[in-house]
Design an enzyme around this catalytic site. Structure first.
Site, PDB file in Angstrom:
ATOM      1  N   CYS A   1      46.962  63.879  44.553  1.00  0.00           N
ATOM      2  CA  CYS A   1      48.340  64.222  44.048  1.00  0.00           C
ATOM      3  C   CYS A   1      48.895  63.393  45.199  1.00  0.00           C
ATOM      4  CB  CYS A   1      48.582  64.913  43.808  1.00  0.00           C
ATOM      5  SG  CYS A   1      49.309  65.934  44.553  1.00  0.00           S
TER       6      CYS A   1
ATOM      7  N   ASP B   1      49.397  66.150  48.160  1.00  0.00           N
ATOM      8  CA  ASP B   1      48.156  66.030  49.319  1.00  0.00           C
ATOM      9  C   ASP B   1      47.810  65.260  49.864  1.00  0.00           C
ATOM     10  OD1 ASP B   1      47.193  67.868  46.775  1.00  0.00           O
ATOM     11  OD2 ASP B   1      46.734  66.287  45.591  1.00  0.00           O
TER      12      ASP B   1
ATOM     13  N   CYS C   1      48.693  68.054  39.017  1.00  0.00           N
ATOM     14  CA  CYS C   1      48.548  66.169  39.816  1.00  0.00           C
ATOM     15  C   CYS C   1      49.474  65.752  39.380  1.00  0.00           C
ATOM     16  CB  CYS C   1      46.933  66.304  39.971  1.00  0.00           C
ATOM     17  SG  CYS C   1      46.685  67.729  41.473  1.00  0.00           S
TER      18      CYS C   1
END
Length: 233
Positions: free
Chosen positions: A121, A124, A187
């Site tokens: 995602c 991250d 995500c």
């Protein structure tokens, strides 16, 4: 904007950019993650950081390789990996994805030292540089406008952004708790958008989501690292 200290691999402190969210607000958002994920014993922290850093080689990881890098026996590493939900394996049983960092192609390209990896995602891509101690070139696509988004993210800050008005969507902890799995449900809701208006259009169609500025999302990632890893705080 304020500044906060962060240590590199040698224990040298520098100042990072942080957003306008308070510590209390950030901790409330981070409640969406399970306690076992946020409060790992020191040895598990070392294993986790090692997995992230070894993945930068761009190759699948075995428990034996991870253990060797830390001077541990593979059984200790396997015991840790067996109770981690955020891991993807290939058919040979080697790690190809670990809590946001992946060898498999996604919509978020994450290039470090010439190696092309991916993140699960948008967020991250903002907190992983703080764990690996390296600067990443991040490329994504706005899901509303289709416009390319390019970032340079160091362990200390988002150094460059195109377009400048890029924002990040996030999901409320209450919304995640209703899902079967954080790994599977999180995500999809965490993306980069080329502008605030594009982000607002998207969150209007996705209840339980909200927008963060890049600095706020980066600060939230730093707070996660600070709580989760003694090694990076």
């Amino acid at each position: 904007m304020q500044a906060s200290p962060i240590a590199d691999e040698k224990g040298h402190y520098t100042m990072i950019q942080v957003g306008e969210l308070s510590i209390e607000e950030m901790d409330k958002i981070l409640n969406l993650f399970p306690e076992s994920f946020m409060q790992m014993p020191l040895q598990e922290q070392k294993i986790s950081v090692s997995v992230y850093r070894l993945m930068l080689q761009g190759k699948p990881l075995s428990a034996k390789l991870i253990a060797t890098s830390l001077g541990l026996v593979p059984e200790v590493v396997n015991q840790f990996l067996d109770h981690c939900s955020g891991i993807d394996y290939n058919d040979a049983g080697s790690i190809i994805g670990y809590w946001g960092l992946s060898l498999s192609k996604t919509g978020h390209r994450f290039e470090v030292d010439g190696h092309e990896l991916y993140t699960w995602c948008a967020w991250d891509a903002l907190f992983i540089p703080g764990i690996i101690g390296k600067t990443a070139m991040v490329t994504s696509i706005c899901p509303v406008t289709g416009s390319p988004i390019r970032l340079t993210v160091s362990p200390n800050a988002v150094n460059s952004t195109r377009p400048v008005g890029t924002v990040v969507s996030f999901i409320e902890p209450e919304a995640v708790s209703k899902q079967e799995s954080i790994v599977k449900s999180f995500c999809f809701y965490v993306n980069f958008f080329s502008s605030k208006s594009a982000g607002e259009h998207w969150i209007a169609e996705n209840p339980g989501t909200f927008l963060l500025t890049l600095n706020e999302a980066f600060a939230l990632g730093h707070r996660k690292n600070e709580l989760q890893y003694v090694l990076t705080s």
